[in-house]
Design a protein around this motif. Structure first.
Motif, PDB file in Angstrom:
ATOM      1  N   GLU A   1     -54.502  19.724  46.752  1.00 50.84           N
ATOM      2  CA  GLU A   1     -54.183  20.516  48.431  1.00 50.84           C
ATOM      3  C   GLU A   1     -52.696  20.708  48.412  1.00 50.84           C
ATOM      4  O   GLU A   1     -54.017  21.541  49.623  1.00 50.84           O
ATOM      5  CB  GLU A   1     -54.935  18.758  49.241  1.00 50.84           C
ATOM      6  N   SER A   2     -51.846  20.305  48.120  1.00 53.96           N
ATOM      7  CA  SER A   2     -50.880  20.799  48.687  1.00 53.96           C
ATOM      8  C   SER A   2     -50.012  21.167  47.400  1.00 53.96           C
ATOM      9  O   SER A   2     -49.831  20.095  46.697  1.00 53.96           O
ATOM     10  CB  SER A   2     -50.816  20.058  50.231  1.00 53.96           C
TER      11      SER A   2
ATOM     12  N   ASP B   1     -48.186  17.537  46.764  1.00 57.25           N
ATOM     13  CA  ASP B   1     -49.342  17.111  45.505  1.00 57.25           C
ATOM     14  C   ASP B   1     -48.504  17.528  44.085  1.00 57.25           C
ATOM     15  O   ASP B   1     -49.273  16.482  43.121  1.00 57.25           O
ATOM     16  CB  ASP B   1     -50.905  18.009  45.585  1.00 57.25           C
TER      17      ASP B   1
ATOM     18  N   LEU C   1     -55.114  24.761  46.652  1.00 59.74           N
ATOM     19  CA  LEU C   1     -55.580  24.876  48.525  1.00 59.74           C
ATOM     20  C   LEU C   1     -55.108  25.046  49.343  1.00 59.74           C
ATOM     21  O   LEU C   1     -55.443  26.217  49.800  1.00 59.74           O
ATOM     22  CB  LEU C   1     -57.192  23.497  48.088  1.00 59.74           C
TER      23      LEU C   1
ATOM     24  N   GLY D   1     -55.352  22.684  51.649  1.00 61.76           N
ATOM     25  CA  GLY D   1     -56.004  21.692  52.883  1.00 61.76           C
ATOM     26  C   GLY D   1     -57.415  21.846  51.717  1.00 61.76           C
ATOM     27  O   GLY D   1     -57.211  21.354  50.350  1.00 61.76           O
ATOM     28  N   HIS D   2     -58.208  20.969  52.732  1.00 60.92           N
ATOM     29  CA  HIS D   2     -59.464  20.742  52.205  1.00 60.92           C
ATOM     30  C   HIS D   2     -60.352  21.318  53.191  1.00 60.92           C
ATOM     31  O   HIS D   2     -60.422  21.565  54.282  1.00 60.92           O
ATOM     32  CB  HIS D   2     -58.844  19.398  52.018  1.00 60.92           C
TER      33      HIS D   2
ATOM     34  N   LEU E   1     -59.460  28.438  52.152  1.00 61.92           N
ATOM     35  CA  LEU E   1     -59.006  27.918  51.183  1.00 61.92           C
ATOM     36  C   LEU E   1     -59.212  28.398  49.953  1.00 61.92           C
ATOM     37  O   LEU E   1     -57.884  28.083  48.688  1.00 61.92           O
ATOM     38  CB  LEU E   1     -59.445  26.316  50.212  1.00 61.92           C
TER      39      LEU E   1
ATOM     40  N   THR F   1     -57.933  16.673  43.980  1.00 62.68           N
ATOM     41  CA  THR F   1     -57.569  16.461  45.868  1.00 62.68           C
ATOM     42  C   THR F   1     -57.672  14.838  45.919  1.00 62.68           C
ATOM     43  O   THR F   1     -57.431  13.983  45.527  1.00 62.68           O
ATOM     44  CB  THR F   1     -58.947  17.146  46.380  1.00 62.68           C
ATOM     45  N   ASN F   2     -57.391  14.549  47.378  1.00 62.77           N
ATOM     46  CA  ASN F   2     -56.626  13.126  47.720  1.00 62.77           C
ATOM     47  C   ASN F   2     -58.570  12.676  47.864  1.00 62.77           C
ATOM     48  O   ASN F   2     -58.952  12.753  48.061  1.00 62.77           O
ATOM     49  CB  ASN F   2     -55.948  13.418  49.244  1.00 62.77           C
TER      50      ASN F   2
ATOM     51  N   GLU G   1     -62.972  14.185  53.670  1.00 66.58           N
ATOM     52  CA  GLU G   1     -62.658  15.454  52.676  1.00 66.58           C
ATOM     53  C   GLU G   1     -62.482  15.921  51.555  1.00 66.58           C
ATOM     54  O   GLU G   1     -62.375  16.239  51.422  1.00 66.58           O
ATOM     55  CB  GLU G   1     -62.275  16.431  54.290  1.00 66.58           C
ATOM     56  N   GLY G   2     -61.384  15.257  50.976  1.00 61.35           N
ATOM     57  CA  GLY G   2     -61.013  15.574  49.660  1.00 61.35           C
ATOM     58  C   GLY G   2     -61.620  15.213  48.950  1.00 61.35           C
ATOM     59  O   GLY G   2     -62.201  15.846  48.207  1.00 61.35           O
TER      60      GLY G   2
ATOM     61  N   THR H   1     -64.403  18.431  48.787  1.00 65.48           N
ATOM     62  CA  THR H   1     -63.957  19.105  49.048  1.00 65.48           C
ATOM     63  C   THR H   1     -63.921  19.471  47.091  1.00 65.48           C
ATOM     64  O   THR H   1     -64.497  20.840  46.140  1.00 65.48           O
ATOM     65  CB  THR H   1     -61.985  19.670  49.101  1.00 65.48           C
TER      66      THR H   1
END
Length: 199
Positions: free
Chosen positions: A86-87, A90, A107, A109-110, A122, A143-144, A148-149, A152
């Motif tokens: 996501e970032s 990360d 990405l 974001g998510h 994204l 992703t988290n 949302e993660g 995604t």
């Protein structure tokens, strides 16, 4: 008492940082002005230079002064494995473990329909295009573990499966050294669902 316009502007500017409220911004501004002006000047110069010179890697989309970045130009990494994050922070966290030797795609974001963030925002189309090159054999979705993660990761998995590329998801669950009685129910449920065989 109100502060002068320049001090008020400094306090307002510091509030753009995550987790910095009005009181924290005020403390930071006054500390720098009262106790450490050389550090304030160095901070201002570093921030200005970073904003001017740091951009985005054309390959992985992380923050970098050069494009492609050092990781993307490394010949010692495994080109067949791509980790989707996501970032940039990360990416730094995974690099610090020393346990991953593949490449990345950030990405930034998510997916979040409520905030108007869709697949186009994204760069998922750029990710799919990169995978069409045929060099990548596995995509690791890192992703988290938020709603949302997860959404995604699910969306990307659907896009990637159509290309015949293996898709995996990082494990979620009980942290090393954790005790079960202190772990929340959601984390335990993930840990049970993602269990692996030992034989």
């Amino acid at each position: 008492m109100s502060f002068s316009p320049l001090i008020q502007q400094l306090i307002k500017s510091l509030r753009c940082l995550p987790g910095v409220g009005p009181k924290s911004a005020q403390r930071m501004a006054l500390y720098l002005l009262e106790h450490d002006r050389p550090a304030a000047l160095e901070l201002a110069a570093s921030l200005h230079e970073a904003v001017e010179r740091v951009g985005e890697c054309a390959s992985c989309r992380t923050l970098s002064e050069v494009s492609p970045c050092g990781i993307c130009t490394s010949s010692s990494r495994d080109r067949s494995v791509l980790c989707v994050l996501e970032s940039p922070v990360d990416m730094l966290a995974i690099e610090q473990t020393g346990g991953f030797g593949g490449y990345y795609f950030v990405l930034k974001g998510h997916l979040s329909p409520i905030d108007g963030v869709g697949p186009d925002d994204l760069g998922i189309d750029a990710l799919v295009e990169r995978l069409r090159g045929g060099e990548v054999r596995e995509v690791i979705l890192a992703t988290n573990p938020t709603v949302e993660g997860e959404a995604t990761a699910h969306y990307i998995a659907e896009q990637v499966r159509e290309l015949g590329v293996r898709v995996s998801r990082i494990a979620h669950g009980v942290p090393v050294g954790g005790e079960l009685e202190f772990i929340d129910g959601g984390t335990l449920a993930h840990a049970l669902a993602g269990r692996r065989s030992l034989n």
